[in-house]
Design a protein around this motif. Structure first.
Motif, mmCIF file in Angstrom:
data_model
loop_
_atom_site.group_PDB
_atom_site.id
_atom_site.type_symbol
_atom_site.label_atom_id
_atom_site.label_comp_id
_atom_site.label_asym_id
_atom_site.label_seq_id
_atom_site.Cartn_x
_atom_site.Cartn_y
_atom_site.Cartn_z
ATOM 1 N N LEU A 219 40.324 53.399 34.290
ATOM 2 C CA LEU A 219 40.594 51.970 34.485
ATOM 3 C C LEU A 219 39.977 51.435 35.769
ATOM 4 O O LEU A 219 40.132 50.250 36.081
ATOM 5 N N ARG A 220 39.302 52.323 36.528
ATOM 6 C CA ARG A 220 38.688 51.941 37.803
ATOM 7 C C ARG A 220 39.747 51.354 38.756
ATOM 8 O O ARG A 220 39.549 50.316 39.378
ATOM 9 N N HIS A 221 40.855 52.066 38.860
ATOM 10 C CA HIS A 221 41.938 51.623 39.741
ATOM 11 C C HIS A 221 41.973 52.520 40.979
ATOM 12 O O HIS A 221 41.974 53.741 40.874
ATOM 13 N N VAL B 151 39.619 53.275 55.217
ATOM 14 C CA VAL B 151 38.699 53.242 54.082
ATOM 15 C C VAL B 151 39.092 52.085 53.171
ATOM 16 O O VAL B 151 40.217 52.011 52.674
ATOM 17 N N ASP B 152 38.169 51.158 52.980
ATOM 18 C CA ASP B 152 38.414 50.037 52.081
ATOM 19 C C ASP B 152 38.058 50.448 50.656
ATOM 20 O O ASP B 152 36.881 50.617 50.326
ATOM 21 N N LEU B 153 39.075 50.615 49.836
ATOM 22 C CA LEU B 153 38.830 50.959 48.442
ATOM 23 C C LEU B 153 38.578 49.689 47.637
ATOM 24 O O LEU B 153 39.044 48.605 47.988
ATOM 25 N N ASP B 154 37.846 49.832 46.559
ATOM 26 C CA ASP B 154 37.392 48.679 45.770
ATOM 27 C C ASP B 154 38.375 48.373 44.646
ATOM 28 O O ASP B 154 38.572 49.189 43.740
ATOM 29 N N CYS B 155 38.975 47.199 44.710
ATOM 30 C CA CYS B 155 39.921 46.776 43.667
ATOM 31 C C CYS B 155 39.271 45.866 42.627
ATOM 32 O O CYS B 155 39.926 45.476 41.645
ATOM 33 N N THR B 156 37.993 45.543 42.827
ATOM 34 C CA THR B 156 37.355 44.557 41.949
ATOM 35 C C THR B 156 36.885 45.144 40.622
ATOM 36 O O THR B 156 36.548 44.402 39.699
ATOM 37 N N GLN B 157 36.845 46.482 40.524
ATOM 38 C CA GLN B 157 36.335 47.108 39.303
ATOM 39 C C GLN B 157 37.418 47.316 38.240
ATOM 40 O O GLN B 157 37.119 47.789 37.144
ATOM 41 N N PHE B 158 38.638 46.994 38.547
ATOM 42 C CA PHE B 158 39.770 47.292 37.666
ATOM 43 C C PHE B 158 39.572 46.722 36.262
ATOM 44 O O PHE B 158 39.223 45.568 36.088
ATOM 45 N N LYS B 159 39.806 47.578 35.258
ATOM 46 C CA LYS B 159 39.705 47.191 33.849
ATOM 47 C C LYS B 159 41.100 47.278 33.229
ATOM 48 O O LYS B 159 41.595 48.376 32.977
ATOM 49 N N ARG B 160 41.699 46.154 33.005
ATOM 50 C CA ARG B 160 43.057 46.150 32.488
ATOM 51 C C ARG B 160 43.094 46.670 31.047
ATOM 52 O O ARG B 160 42.344 46.201 30.190
ATOM 53 N N PRO B 161 43.975 47.649 30.757
ATOM 54 C CA PRO B 161 44.085 48.100 29.366
ATOM 55 C C PRO B 161 44.871 47.069 28.566
ATOM 56 O O PRO B 161 45.732 46.369 29.096
ATOM 57 N N SER B 162 44.560 46.959 27.303
ATOM 58 C CA SER B 162 45.319 46.061 26.461
ATOM 59 C C SER B 162 46.608 46.742 26.031
ATOM 60 O O SER B 162 46.807 47.936 26.223
ATOM 61 N N SER B 163 47.497 46.001 25.413
ATOM 62 C CA SER B 163 48.794 46.538 25.025
ATOM 63 C C SER B 163 48.659 47.639 23.963
ATOM 64 O O SER B 163 49.563 48.454 23.796
ATOM 65 N N ASN B 164 47.527 47.664 23.243
ATOM 66 C CA ASN B 164 47.346 48.711 22.217
ATOM 67 C C ASN B 164 46.641 49.949 22.765
ATOM 68 O O ASN B 164 46.251 50.840 22.005
#
Length: 355
Positions: free
Chosen positions: A156-158, A336-349
Motif C-alpha cells: 500500500l506504500r504506507h 528521516v522524512d518518510l514519504d506519505c504521498t505514495q499511499f494507495k488506499r485499499p478498497s473495501s473488497n
C-alpha cells in the motif's frame, strides 16, 4: 538467588486496581522444595487474541509519532526496565514474570490494519512498531505478524518504522530494503551495553550486543535508514558504555543516534529495585539515588516533556558526554522524512483503488 533466563525476579501482583495480594510463606516453600524438589521451570505461553482493531492512536505531545501497531502483548526479551510492563496489570497479570512468560499474539493484525487503511477518512502518517513490546521478540519467528504488516505497508506504500532489540530484524532485511527504496521505513536498534554478561542480566532473551551491532551494520549496508538508541541509560550500571557504543556504531556506518534515561513507571520501580538488590546490591542505593536526582526526587516523572528530559547535574553530564561523543565519531541526531504521498488506499473488497 536469581531466576536464570528471566529479567524479573518475582511475579508481583499489581495493587493499583485493588487486586488481592498474595504472599508465599518462605518456610513452607523451603519445606516443599526439600520434599518435592525445585518447582517446575518457567515456560513461555502464547495466547492468540482477536481484537477488533490494531492501529492505536496517541495524543502524547512529546513522542514523534501519533499511531502504532503492537503485534504482541508481553515480551519474552524480559528487559527488567521495560516501561511497557505495567500494561499487563490491566489484564490482572503480573508486570513481573507474567509479562515475559504469558504472551499474547495478534495473528490477524495485517488484515485489521488493511480494514483501517481502507476507511475513506484515513490520512497516512508513519506507523510505529516496537513502541510498546518488541516486534521481533522470539515468537515472531513462528507467527511472522510483523512481516505480514510490513508486506502490507509495502503493497500500500504506507510508511512504517521499526524499533527493536533483536537481530531477528535481519530476517526481513530484503523487505525493509525495498521499503527504504521507496522512502517508507527507518529502523532503530537499541543497545544498552557492550558487556554480554550484563546484557544477559538486563535483557536476558534479547540479542547480544554484538549481534545488534552487526545487525546495524547490515541494515546500513542494505541502504536502510538506521538509528542506534542507547536506551535506557542506567546510571552506575550502563552509562559507562555510552562512548564505546557510539564509536562502535559509527564504525559500522550508523550516523543517527539518541539516548533515553531510565524510566520507572508504576510497577517497574519495585521490580527494578528487586533486580538491583539481586544482582548489584553493592550499588543499589547509589543507582536509585541518581535516578531520583534526575527525576525531581522521585523514582519516576510521568509529566509530558519532563519525563523524556531528565534534570540536574547527572543528566547534564550524560547529555554533555553524548553530545561530545557524537561530534567526535561523526554522528548526528537526524530525522528521516518518510514519504506519505505514495499511499494507495485499499478498497473495501481488498483491492487497491485505481484513483
Amino acid at each position: 538467588m536469581s531466576i536464570h533466563g528471566r529479567g524479573a525476579q518475582s511475579a508481583q501482583v499489581p495493587t493499583r486496581f485493588g487486586l488481592a495480594t498474595r504472599e508465599a510463606d518462605g518456610d513452607w516453600l523451603d519445606a516443599c522444595e526439600g520434599i518435592d524438589g525445585p518447582g517446575p521451570k518457567l515456560r513461555t505461553t502464547v495466547t492468540e487474541e482477536h481484537p477488533r482493531s490494531i492501529l492505536s492512536f496517541n495524543r502524547s505531545p512529546d513522542v514523534p509519532f501519533d499511531r502504532s501497531v503492537n503485534a504482541y502483548r508481553g515480551c519474552e526479551h524480559g528487559c527488567i526496565y521495560c516501561y511497557a510492563r505495567p500494561t499487563h496489570a490491566y489484564h490482572d497479570l503480573s508486570p513481573g514474570l507474567d509479562f515475559e512468560t504469558k504472551l499474547f499474539a495478534k495473528p490477524e493484525a495485517a488484515g485489521l490494519l488493511r480494514e483501517t487503511l481502507a476507511k475513506k477518512g484515513y490520512a497516512p502518517a508513519p506507523i510505529a512498531m516496537g513502541t510498546n513490546t518488541d516486534p521481533y521478540q522470539p515468537i515472531e519467528g513462528r507467527y511472522r505478524i510483523t512481516r505480514a504488516v510490513l508486506e502490507l505497508c509495502l503493497q500500500l506504500r504506507h510508511p512504517v518504522t521499526i524499533t527493536t532489540k533483536s537481530a531477528r530484524v535481519l530476517d526481513d532485511i530484503g523487505l525493509l530494503a525495498e521499503l527504504a527504496r521507496h522512502r517508507l521505513t527507518a529502523v532503530g536498534i537499541s543497545v544498552t551495553s557492550l558487556d554480554p554478561r550484563l546484557s544477559g542480566l538486563l535483557e536476558p532473551r534479547a540479542s547480544s550486543p554484538a549481534k545488534r551491532l552487526d545487525a546495524l551494520e547490515k541494515l546500513v549496508s542494505a541502504g536502510i535508514p538506521t538509528h542506534v538508541s542507547i536506551a535506557p541509560v542506567i546510571p552506575a550500571i550502563t552509562d559507562e558504555f555510552m562512548e564505546a557504543i557510539l564509536e562502535t556504531a559509527a564504525a559500522r556506518g550508523v550516523r543517527s543516534a539518541s539516548w533515553i534515561m531510565l524510566r520507572l513507571p508504576h510497577e517497574v520501580a519495585p521490580l527494578f529495585r528487586e533486580w538491583l538488590e539481586t544482582h548489584f546490591p553493592d550499588r543499589a542505593a547509589k543507582v536509585m539515588s541518581i535516578v531520583q536526582q534526575v527525576r525531581g526526587g522521585k523514582d519516576n516523572d510521568a509529566q509530558f516533556f519532563t519525563r523524556m528530559k531528565p534534570q540536574g547535574v547527572w543528566a547534564d553530564l550524560i547529555r554533555t558526554r553524548f553530545r561530545i561523543a557524537c561530534r567526535k565519531f561523526g554522528i548526528c541526531k537526524t530525522h528521516v522524512d518518510l514519504d506519505c504521498t505514495q499511499f494507495k488506499r485499499p478498497s473495501s473488497n481488498g483491492q487497491l483503488d485505481l484513483f
